[in-house]
Each structure stands twice: as structure tokens, then as C-alpha cells.
Scaffold this motif. Structure first.
Motif, PDB file in Angstrom:
ATOM      1  N   MET A  73      -0.231   3.446   7.809  1.00 25.77           N
ATOM      2  CA  MET A  73      -0.988   2.604   6.910  1.00 25.77           C
ATOM      3  C   MET A  73      -0.005   1.778   6.079  1.00 25.77           C
ATOM      4  N   ILE A  74      -0.227   0.490   6.062  1.00 27.12           N
ATOM      5  CA  ILE A  74       0.638  -0.411   5.309  1.00 27.12           C
ATOM      6  C   ILE A  74      -0.022  -0.718   3.976  1.00 27.12           C
ATOM      7  N   LEU A  75       0.727  -0.511   2.906  1.00 29.02           N
ATOM      8  CA  LEU A  75       0.221  -0.776   1.571  1.00 29.02           C
ATOM      9  C   LEU A  75       0.610  -2.173   1.135  1.00 29.02           C
ATOM     10  N   GLU A  76      -0.335  -2.848   0.495  1.00 29.38           N
ATOM     11  CA  GLU A  76      -0.068  -4.167  -0.071  1.00 29.38           C
ATOM     12  C   GLU A  76      -0.378  -4.100  -1.555  1.00 29.38           C
ATOM     13  N   LEU A  77       0.659  -3.967  -2.362  1.00 31.45           N
ATOM     14  CA  LEU A  77       0.486  -3.861  -3.802  1.00 31.45           C
ATOM     15  C   LEU A  77       0.853  -5.191  -4.448  1.00 31.45           C
ATOM     16  N   ASP A  78       0.021  -5.630  -5.380  1.00 33.19           N
ATOM     17  CA  ASP A  78       0.221  -6.901  -6.066  1.00 33.19           C
ATOM     18  C   ASP A  78       0.647  -6.629  -7.500  1.00 33.19           C
ATOM     19  N   THR A  79       1.929  -6.778  -7.762  1.00 32.30           N
ATOM     20  CA  THR A  79       2.450  -6.484  -9.100  1.00 32.30           C
ATOM     21  C   THR A  79       1.993  -7.509 -10.131  1.00 32.30           C
ATOM     22  N   ALA A  80       1.498  -8.666  -9.694  1.00 31.03           N
ATOM     23  CA  ALA A  80       1.011  -9.688 -10.616  1.00 31.03           C
ATOM     24  C   ALA A  80      -0.473  -9.521 -10.936  1.00 31.03           C
TER      25      ALA A  80
ATOM     26  N   VAL B 270      -5.085  -5.524 -11.956  1.00 30.52           N
ATOM     27  CA  VAL B 270      -5.433  -4.158 -11.559  1.00 30.52           C
ATOM     28  C   VAL B 270      -4.148  -3.330 -11.551  1.00 30.52           C
ATOM     29  N   PRO B 271      -4.121  -2.221 -12.293  1.00 32.78           N
ATOM     30  CA  PRO B 271      -2.908  -1.398 -12.337  1.00 32.78           C
ATOM     31  C   PRO B 271      -2.473  -0.942 -10.935  1.00 32.78           C
ATOM     32  N   ILE B 272      -1.176  -0.802 -10.752  1.00 36.93           N
ATOM     33  CA  ILE B 272      -0.621  -0.409  -9.453  1.00 36.93           C
ATOM     34  C   ILE B 272      -1.198   0.924  -8.980  1.00 36.93           C
ATOM     35  N   TYR B 273      -1.330   1.906  -9.889  1.00 33.98           N
ATOM     36  CA  TYR B 273      -1.854   3.206  -9.457  1.00 33.98           C
ATOM     37  C   TYR B 273      -3.284   3.088  -8.958  1.00 33.98           C
ATOM     38  N   VAL B 274      -4.079   2.160  -9.519  1.00 34.60           N
ATOM     39  CA  VAL B 274      -5.457   1.944  -9.065  1.00 34.60           C
ATOM     40  C   VAL B 274      -5.440   1.260  -7.700  1.00 34.60           C
ATOM     41  N   GLN B 275      -4.556   0.278  -7.525  1.00 35.97           N
ATOM     42  CA  GLN B 275      -4.433  -0.374  -6.219  1.00 35.97           C
ATOM     43  C   GLN B 275      -4.050   0.644  -5.150  1.00 35.97           C
TER      44      GLN B 275
ATOM     45  N   ARG C  19      -4.495   3.948  -5.216  1.00 34.23           N
ATOM     46  CA  ARG C  19      -5.651   4.836  -5.015  1.00 34.23           C
ATOM     47  C   ARG C  19      -6.682   4.172  -4.110  1.00 34.23           C
ATOM     48  N   ASN C  20      -7.009   2.911  -4.408  1.00 27.27           N
ATOM     49  CA  ASN C  20      -8.027   2.203  -3.641  1.00 27.27           C
ATOM     50  C   ASN C  20      -7.614   2.004  -2.187  1.00 27.27           C
ATOM     51  N   GLN C  21      -6.352   1.697  -1.952  1.00 24.39           N
ATOM     52  CA  GLN C  21      -5.903   1.481  -0.579  1.00 24.39           C
ATOM     53  C   GLN C  21      -5.888   2.779   0.223  1.00 24.39           C
ATOM     54  N   ILE C  22      -5.582   3.884  -0.412  1.00 26.77           N
ATOM     55  CA  ILE C  22      -5.632   5.175   0.287  1.00 26.77           C
ATOM     56  C   ILE C  22      -7.077   5.528   0.613  1.00 26.77           C
TER      57      ILE C  22
ATOM     58  N   ILE D 146       8.017   1.257  -6.149  1.00 26.25           N
ATOM     59  CA  ILE D 146       7.367   1.504  -7.435  1.00 26.25           C
ATOM     60  C   ILE D 146       7.868   2.815  -8.029  1.00 26.25           C
ATOM     61  N   ASN D 147       7.515   3.059  -9.264  1.00 24.44           N
ATOM     62  CA  ASN D 147       7.924   4.260  -9.974  1.00 24.44           C
ATOM     63  C   ASN D 147       7.202   5.487  -9.412  1.00 24.44           C
ATOM     64  N   ALA D 148       7.898   6.600  -9.309  1.00 28.88           N
ATOM     65  CA  ALA D 148       7.306   7.842  -8.803  1.00 28.88           C
ATOM     66  C   ALA D 148       6.150   8.316  -9.682  1.00 28.88           C
ATOM     67  N   MET D 149       6.213   8.047 -10.977  1.00 30.25           N
ATOM     68  CA  MET D 149       5.118   8.449 -11.869  1.00 30.25           C
ATOM     69  C   MET D 149       3.828   7.692 -11.533  1.00 30.25           C
ATOM     70  N   THR D 150       3.953   6.478 -11.040  1.00 31.49           N
ATOM     71  CA  THR D 150       2.790   5.686 -10.634  1.00 31.49           C
ATOM     72  C   THR D 150       2.120   6.334  -9.431  1.00 31.49           C
ATOM     73  N   VAL D 151       2.922   6.731  -8.457  1.00 34.26           N
ATOM     74  CA  VAL D 151       2.393   7.417  -7.271  1.00 34.26           C
ATOM     75  C   VAL D 151       1.786   8.753  -7.681  1.00 34.26           C
ATOM     76  N   ASN D 152       2.470   9.474  -8.545  1.00 34.89           N
ATOM     77  CA  ASN D 152       1.980  10.763  -9.013  1.00 34.89           C
ATOM     78  C   ASN D 152       0.613  10.618  -9.686  1.00 34.89           C
ATOM     79  N   LYS D 153       0.446   9.569 -10.475  1.00 34.70           N
ATOM     80  CA  LYS D 153      -0.832   9.327 -11.149  1.00 34.70           C
ATOM     81  C   LYS D 153      -1.932   9.027 -10.128  1.00 34.70           C
ATOM     82  N   ALA D 154      -1.636   8.189  -9.145  1.00 37.09           N
ATOM     83  CA  ALA D 154      -2.612   7.867  -8.099  1.00 37.09           C
ATOM     84  C   ALA D 154      -2.994   9.117  -7.311  1.00 37.09           C
ATOM     85  N   TYR D 155      -1.996   9.919  -6.927  1.00 40.24           N
ATOM     86  CA  TYR D 155      -2.269  11.151  -6.187  1.00 40.24           C
ATOM     87  C   TYR D 155      -3.109  12.109  -7.033  1.00 40.24           C
TER      88      TYR D 155
END
Length: 131
Positions: free
Chosen positions: A1-8, A11-16, A18-21, A48-57
């Protein structure tokens, strides 16, 4: 699965993330029991920061989409774990979407048609992914 995150995006990165997963699970790109990358690996791969991934997970675990085990990491949870409380939340969100649609002049038939098209497209994408 390829993730496409928009830093601009607003929508917060962790929400993006979460939504893509969730979309990957819904489309069948991520199967029940399939292992997800470790927090560190996904953070590195996505830049991205590991804390961002941790929050999404953490959110995905709370919502029942994934299971987290210290020895085996994160993996997609069984579908049966996601049915309970979700139906009530879905009805609330659909009610809001229906109200917004009506306020913007979209007729019931058009709203239902759009819902059907989106749902069908999700399963069409899933069938293609399974081939």
C-alpha cells in the motif's frame, strides 16, 4: 500500500495516515491478520515523526481496525471486531451528510446514488486488488 501524505493539508498527518490505512483495509489492499510496518519503519518510509505514526496506530487500535502486540507489532484486526458501536456513529455521520446535502440543494435520489456509487467503487477497487 502506497501512502500519499499531504504536509500542506489542513488535515493532520496522523488523520491522513489513519484514513489511508482504513481505506486500504476497506479496499482489500490490507488483509485481515496482515502485519503493518513498525512505527519506526513507517515513520522512516513516510518521512514523518514516529510519534505521528504512533498516534495514528493508537487511534486505529481504539477503533478496532488493528491489533497491537509487543512481540508481533501491528496487524489488521478481524472484521468482526469492528461492527458494534460503529453502526451508531455511522448513522450520526450519515445524518449530518444528508442534512448538509439537503441544505445545499442535493435531492435524496442524488444523495443515495452518490452513496451507492462510492460504496460500489470501493468494492470494485477491492475486487481488482484481489486479482
Amino acid at each position: 500500500m502506497i501512502l500519499e501524505l499531504d504536509t500542506a493539508s489542513a488535515v493532520p498527518i496522523y488523520v491522513q495516515l489513519r484514513n489511508q490505512i482504513v481505506m486500504g483495509i476497506g479496499r482489500g489492499e490490507l488483509k485481515n491478520g496482515e502485519n503493518l510496518p513498525t512505527v519506526r519503519q513507517l515513520a522512516h518510509d513516510a518521512g514523518i515523526n514516529a510519534m505521528t505514526v504512533n498516534k495514528a496506530y493508537g487511534i486505529l487500535r481504539e477503533e478496532g481496525f488493528i491489533e497491537i502486540d509487543r512481540r508481533h507489532g501491528a496487524r489488521v484486526a478481524a472484521r468482526a471486531d469492528r461492527k458494534g458501536i460503529y453502526r451508531e456513529r455511522l448513522e450520526e455521520e450519515l445524518e449530518l451528510l444528508a442534512a448538509e446535502s439537503r441544505a445545499r440543494g442535493i435531492e435524496k435520489e442524488d444523495f443515495l446514488s452518490m452513496c451507492g456509487q462510492v460504496f460500489d467503487q470501493l468494492f470494485l477497487t477491492r475486487e481488482v486488488a484481489e486479482r
